[in-house]
Design a protein around this motif. Sequence first.
Motif, PDB file in Angstrom:
ATOM      1  N   VAL A   1      12.287  -5.142 -22.495  1.00  0.00           N
ATOM      2  CA  VAL A   1      13.053  -6.327 -23.287  1.00  0.00           C
ATOM      3  C   VAL A   1      14.459  -6.388 -22.755  1.00  0.00           C
ATOM      4  CG1 VAL A   1      11.574  -5.801 -25.178  1.00  0.00           C
ATOM      5  CG2 VAL A   1      13.874  -4.549 -24.504  1.00  0.00           C
ATOM      6  N   GLU A   2      14.219  -5.670 -21.342  1.00  0.00           N
ATOM      7  CA  GLU A   2      15.723  -5.738 -20.472  1.00  0.00           C
ATOM      8  C   GLU A   2      15.367  -5.984 -19.390  1.00  0.00           C
ATOM      9  OE1 GLU A   2      18.108  -4.206 -21.839  1.00  0.00           O
ATOM     10  OE2 GLU A   2      17.772  -2.902 -23.305  1.00  0.00           O
ATOM     11  N   VAL A   3      16.584  -6.876 -19.330  1.00  0.00           N
ATOM     12  CA  VAL A   3      16.388  -7.372 -17.863  1.00  0.00           C
ATOM     13  C   VAL A   3      16.927  -6.503 -16.457  1.00  0.00           C
ATOM     14  CG1 VAL A   3      17.522  -9.871 -16.327  1.00  0.00           C
ATOM     15  CG2 VAL A   3      17.024  -9.167 -18.897  1.00  0.00           C
TER      16      VAL A   3
ATOM     17  N   PHE B   1      14.142 -13.236  -8.645  1.00  0.00           N
ATOM     18  CA  PHE B   1      14.091 -12.955  -9.644  1.00  0.00           C
ATOM     19  C   PHE B   1      15.049 -12.988 -10.654  1.00  0.00           C
ATOM     20  CE2 PHE B   1      10.722 -13.097  -6.620  1.00  0.00           C
ATOM     21  CZ  PHE B   1       9.845 -14.776  -7.366  1.00  0.00           C
ATOM     22  N   PRO B   2      15.930 -13.413 -11.242  1.00  0.00           N
ATOM     23  CA  PRO B   2      16.472 -12.589 -11.983  1.00  0.00           C
ATOM     24  C   PRO B   2      15.723 -12.653 -13.699  1.00  0.00           C
ATOM     25  CG  PRO B   2      17.470 -14.437 -11.172  1.00  0.00           C
ATOM     26  CD  PRO B   2      16.610 -14.877 -11.043  1.00  0.00           C
ATOM     27  N   HIS B   3      15.332 -14.149 -13.771  1.00  0.00           N
ATOM     28  CA  HIS B   3      14.469 -13.752 -15.224  1.00  0.00           C
ATOM     29  C   HIS B   3      13.558 -12.818 -15.180  1.00  0.00           C
ATOM     30  CE1 HIS B   3      17.810 -17.116 -15.232  1.00  0.00           C
ATOM     31  NE2 HIS B   3      16.595 -17.596 -14.263  1.00  0.00           N
ATOM     32  N   ASN B   4      14.037 -11.787 -15.374  1.00  0.00           N
ATOM     33  CA  ASN B   4      12.660 -10.709 -15.523  1.00  0.00           C
ATOM     34  C   ASN B   4      12.263 -10.012 -17.089  1.00  0.00           C
ATOM     35  OD1 ASN B   4      14.574  -8.177 -15.135  1.00  0.00           O
ATOM     36  ND2 ASN B   4      15.396  -9.176 -13.255  1.00  0.00           N
ATOM     37  N   TRP B   5      11.354  -8.814 -16.323  1.00  0.00           N
ATOM     38  CA  TRP B   5      11.229  -8.278 -17.767  1.00  0.00           C
ATOM     39  C   TRP B   5      11.439  -6.605 -17.723  1.00  0.00           C
ATOM     40  CZ3 TRP B   5       8.402 -12.777 -16.982  1.00  0.00           C
ATOM     41  CH2 TRP B   5       8.343 -13.291 -18.047  1.00  0.00           C
ATOM     42  N   MET B   6      12.027  -5.649 -17.873  1.00  0.00           N
ATOM     43  CA  MET B   6      12.196  -4.822 -16.750  1.00  0.00           C
ATOM     44  C   MET B   6      11.860  -3.669 -19.059  1.00  0.00           C
ATOM     45  SD  MET B   6      15.192  -2.402 -15.066  1.00  0.00           S
ATOM     46  CE  MET B   6      16.424  -2.444 -16.377  1.00  0.00           C
ATOM     47  N   ARG B   7      11.604  -2.965 -18.663  1.00  0.00           N
ATOM     48  CA  ARG B   7      11.328  -1.503 -19.371  1.00  0.00           C
ATOM     49  C   ARG B   7      11.843  -0.121 -18.877  1.00  0.00           C
ATOM     50  NH1 ARG B   7       9.011   4.257 -19.494  1.00  0.00           N
ATOM     51  NH2 ARG B   7       8.493   4.272 -21.476  1.00  0.00           N
ATOM     52  N   THR B   8      12.874   0.748 -19.768  1.00  0.00           N
ATOM     53  CA  THR B   8      12.917   1.339 -19.892  1.00  0.00           C
ATOM     54  C   THR B   8      12.802   2.725 -20.540  1.00  0.00           C
ATOM     55  OG1 THR B   8      15.159   1.441 -21.153  1.00  0.00           O
ATOM     56  CG2 THR B   8      15.028   0.306 -19.174  1.00  0.00           C
ATOM     57  N   LYS B   9      13.475   3.687 -20.207  1.00  0.00           N
ATOM     58  CA  LYS B   9      12.775   4.988 -20.992  1.00  0.00           C
ATOM     59  C   LYS B   9      13.750   5.056 -22.748  1.00  0.00           C
ATOM     60  CE  LYS B   9      13.420   9.811 -21.238  1.00  0.00           C
ATOM     61  NZ  LYS B   9      14.015  11.731 -21.276  1.00  0.00           N
TER      62      LYS B   9
ATOM     63  N   GLN C   1      11.462   4.022 -15.412  1.00  0.00           N
ATOM     64  CA  GLN C   1      11.379   2.489 -15.578  1.00  0.00           C
ATOM     65  C   GLN C   1      10.089   1.513 -14.705  1.00  0.00           C
ATOM     66  OE1 GLN C   1      16.241   3.101 -15.685  1.00  0.00           O
ATOM     67  NE2 GLN C   1      15.172   1.321 -14.074  1.00  0.00           N
ATOM     68  N   PHE C   2      10.263   0.035 -15.048  1.00  0.00           N
ATOM     69  CA  PHE C   2       9.137  -0.332 -14.840  1.00  0.00           C
ATOM     70  C   PHE C   2      10.102  -1.447 -14.473  1.00  0.00           C
ATOM     71  CE2 PHE C   2       5.798  -3.270 -12.877  1.00  0.00           C
ATOM     72  CZ  PHE C   2       5.294  -2.698 -11.773  1.00  0.00           C
ATOM     73  N   THR C   3       9.661  -2.919 -13.168  1.00  0.00           N
ATOM     74  CA  THR C   3      10.504  -4.311 -13.686  1.00  0.00           C
ATOM     75  C   THR C   3       9.599  -5.020 -13.359  1.00  0.00           C
ATOM     76  OG1 THR C   3      12.930  -3.911 -13.442  1.00  0.00           O
ATOM     77  CG2 THR C   3      11.843  -5.996 -13.201  1.00  0.00           C
ATOM     78  N   ILE C   4       8.924  -6.341 -14.282  1.00  0.00           N
ATOM     79  CA  ILE C   4       8.082  -7.358 -14.168  1.00  0.00           C
ATOM     80  C   ILE C   4       9.463  -8.664 -13.607  1.00  0.00           C
ATOM     81  CG2 ILE C   4       6.095  -8.984 -14.998  1.00  0.00           C
ATOM     82  CD1 ILE C   4       5.636  -6.878 -17.223  1.00  0.00           C
ATOM     83  N   LEU C   5       9.045  -9.052 -12.414  1.00  0.00           N
ATOM     84  CA  LEU C   5       9.574  -9.756 -11.639  1.00  0.00           C
ATOM     85  C   LEU C   5       9.429 -11.070 -11.954  1.00  0.00           C
ATOM     86  CD1 LEU C   5      10.599  -8.592  -8.449  1.00  0.00           C
ATOM     87  CD2 LEU C   5      12.370  -8.373 -10.482  1.00  0.00           C
TER      88      LEU C   5
ATOM     89  N   GLU D   1      11.361 -19.811 -16.845  1.00  0.00           N
ATOM     90  CA  GLU D   1      10.132 -20.700 -16.833  1.00  0.00           C
ATOM     91  C   GLU D   1       8.301 -20.281 -18.007  1.00  0.00           C
ATOM     92  OE1 GLU D   1      10.412 -23.548 -14.899  1.00  0.00           O
ATOM     93  OE2 GLU D   1      12.264 -22.818 -14.005  1.00  0.00           O
ATOM     94  N   ILE D   2       8.991 -20.168 -18.753  1.00  0.00           N
ATOM     95  CA  ILE D   2       8.236 -19.384 -19.541  1.00  0.00           C
ATOM     96  C   ILE D   2       7.172 -20.980 -20.175  1.00  0.00           C
ATOM     97  CG2 ILE D   2       7.227 -19.373 -21.921  1.00  0.00           C
ATOM     98  CD1 ILE D   2       9.659 -16.339 -21.896  1.00  0.00           C
ATOM     99  N   SER D   3       6.445 -21.118 -20.412  1.00  0.00           N
ATOM    100  CA  SER D   3       5.575 -22.322 -20.458  1.00  0.00           C
ATOM    101  C   SER D   3       4.424 -21.387 -20.984  1.00  0.00           C
ATOM    102  CB  SER D   3       4.138 -22.203 -19.509  1.00  0.00           C
ATOM    103  OG  SER D   3       3.561 -23.348 -19.358  1.00  0.00           O
ATOM    104  N   ASP D   4       4.161 -23.075 -22.050  1.00  0.00           N
ATOM    105  CA  ASP D   4       3.857 -22.791 -23.429  1.00  0.00           C
ATOM    106  C   ASP D   4       1.705 -22.518 -22.967  1.00  0.00           C
ATOM    107  OD1 ASP D   4       5.329 -23.988 -25.051  1.00  0.00           O
ATOM    108  OD2 ASP D   4       4.554 -26.340 -24.275  1.00  0.00           O
TER     109      ASP D   4
END
Length: 557
Positions: A437-439, A458-466, A547-551, A424-427
Motif C-alpha cells: 500500500v506504500e509508494v 516508475f514513481p506510481h508503484n506499490w511498496m510493501r514494508t514490515k 520490503q519489496f516494491t512492485i514498480l 495507469e490502472i486499466s479496467d
Amino acid sequence: MRTNSSNRSYFHIVYNQEVKAVAENEILLDSDRGHVIHRARLTGCVYDEEIIALLHNCKGFRKLVHSIGIEINRKNHVEDDTIVRLEVWNKANPPESITRVEAQCLSTEKETIIPLEDVEWSEEDDRLSKFVFSFEKSDAVTEVSVKLYLHDAYVVPEISMEPVDFHSNNYHQLIKQSLVRTGNNYRVKKAIEKAKSGEDVTIAYIGGSITQGASANPIQENCYAYQSYERFKQLFGSENGNHIHYVKAGVGGTPSQLGVIRYERDICSDGLIEPDIVIVEFGVNDGDDETKGVSYESLVLKILAHQKKTAVILLFNVFVNDWNLQDRLQIIGEHYDLPIVSIKNAVVDQFRLTKAEGNVINKRQFFHDIYHPTNEGHQIIAESLHYLWTQIDKQEWSEEDLELDKAPVYGNAFSNIRLLDRKEISDIAVIEEGSFVEVDTELQCVERDTDNELTPQFPHNWMRTKETGNHSFRMTITSRNLMLVFKDSDKPIFGTAEVYVDGERLKTLDPHQVNWTHCHATLLYNNETSEQHEMEIKMQEGDEDKQFTILGFGYTP
C-alpha cells in the motif's frame, strides 16, 4: 615495445587513478570476477588473448609478470612513505591463507619496482585479490599508477596517448566504417525534408546507460544523443533550428524488455509526442534478455507502426571486451530494411593497430570504464549518426515505404504491450493491494531530455514494508502476456518475493540479483490468446520482515 631500464614490455592496470590518502585504500584485482582482466583490457589496452588468459589465476600471473612498477603522485608534493601490498588468496580458504607482496614507496620517487622472482609463493595461491595502499599522511589527493612488467617471452604493443585527431583521414575512415547500411531511406528522408522546410521534427533516443549519457561530462551536453541531435539541427534545421525537437530516454542497466514497456510513456509522453526518428540503442543491454530478441523486435515494430511513419535507426555500441549483440539483432534491421550504425565496426579493428598502422583512438581514450564511453567516445557515436544522415541526404528517395507485413524474425508478441501502474490502472485488471500500500520514493533516477534534474523511474508503484503487514498483492487480468517490473536494491532491508500465476509458483524475485537501485523487468507468461489469469505476489518465507516494491507491469490485451 614499451620498456623500462631493463627493456621489459609492460602494461598498466592502474593509470593515474585518484585514491583517498587514508589508512588503507584498496584497488580490487579479483581474478575470479575478472577485475584484473577488465583493467588489462581497458587501462592496459591488451588485446592478446594468451596474455589475458594468464590473468585468470595466480599461476598464470606468475608466469606472465616479472615485476610490478608503482608510481605515487601526491598532488601537494608532500614527501611521505606509502606501503603498497599485493594480496593473493587461496580460493579454498580466503582470507586466512594469503601471500602478501609488499613494498615501501616514496611519493617523490618516479617509480618503485617490486621484483617477483624472490617472492615465496604458496603453492595453494590461486586468486589475485587486491592492491592495498597504506598512506603515512592523509591530507592530500593522491594519484597512483601500477604497471605489470612482463617476462621476456611476452610483448605488448606500445600505447600512444596522443590526443585524438578528429580531422585526420584515418578518423574519417573510422566514421565511415560505422555505417552498416542505410536501408530503405523513405522515412528518414521524409524527416530530413520536413526539417529543411521548417516543419517540426522530433528526434528521440531510447536505450540504456550510454543513451542516458553515462560518463559524458557534462552529461547533458556531451552525451552522444544531444551531440547528434545538434548535428542534425545544423545539417537540416532552418534559421535557429528551434523546430527540431529532442527526446532522450536512456535508463542505465535496462534492456529492451523494459524499453518496450516504457516507450509510450518516455518517448511519446502518452500520446503528446509522435517522433519522426527514433534511435534504438539496446545492443549492449540485452545480453540477459529472457525473450531472446522478441522484446527488441517488438519495440522496433511498435515504433514503426506509428501512423506518422516514424523512422527507426538501430545503433550498436560496444563494451571494452569488444562485445555486443550485433550478430543477434542486426538481422532484425536487415529484415525490415532499416538503417544501422555500428560503433563496434568503427573502432574495434583499429584498437589493435599502432599509430603507424592507422590507430585513431585506443581503449583507454574511448572507454571511461568497461561499459561506457568517454567524451571522445560519445563524440564518435554522434559523428557516426551524423555520417548516416549525410549519406541518406545524398541518396535518391526509396520508391516505397518499408514493408512491415511480413513474418517476424524472433517474434512480435510485445509490440502492443501497455504499461500498467498505479497511475495507469486499466479496467482490464482488478487489483487487491494487500500489504503493498506504500509508494517507494527511493527509485532509479535518470537525466531526461535536456534536464539536469533526475527523473524517478516508475514513481506510481506499490511498496510493501514490515509495518504494512504480510498480505499478498493480487491481480486478476485478461491478457495475452504479462511482464512484471520490480525494484532491485542493494539495501538489506529488501527481501525476496515469490510470484504465483493461477495458483502455481512461477518465479522467485530477488531484488539483490543486480544489487543496486534499478528497474528489473521479468516475463511472467506469454500466450497466443488473451485469457483471464490470477497473479499473486507475496514475500518468501523468512523474509516477512523485509520490503519489496512492485514498480509496474506490461501487458498485451
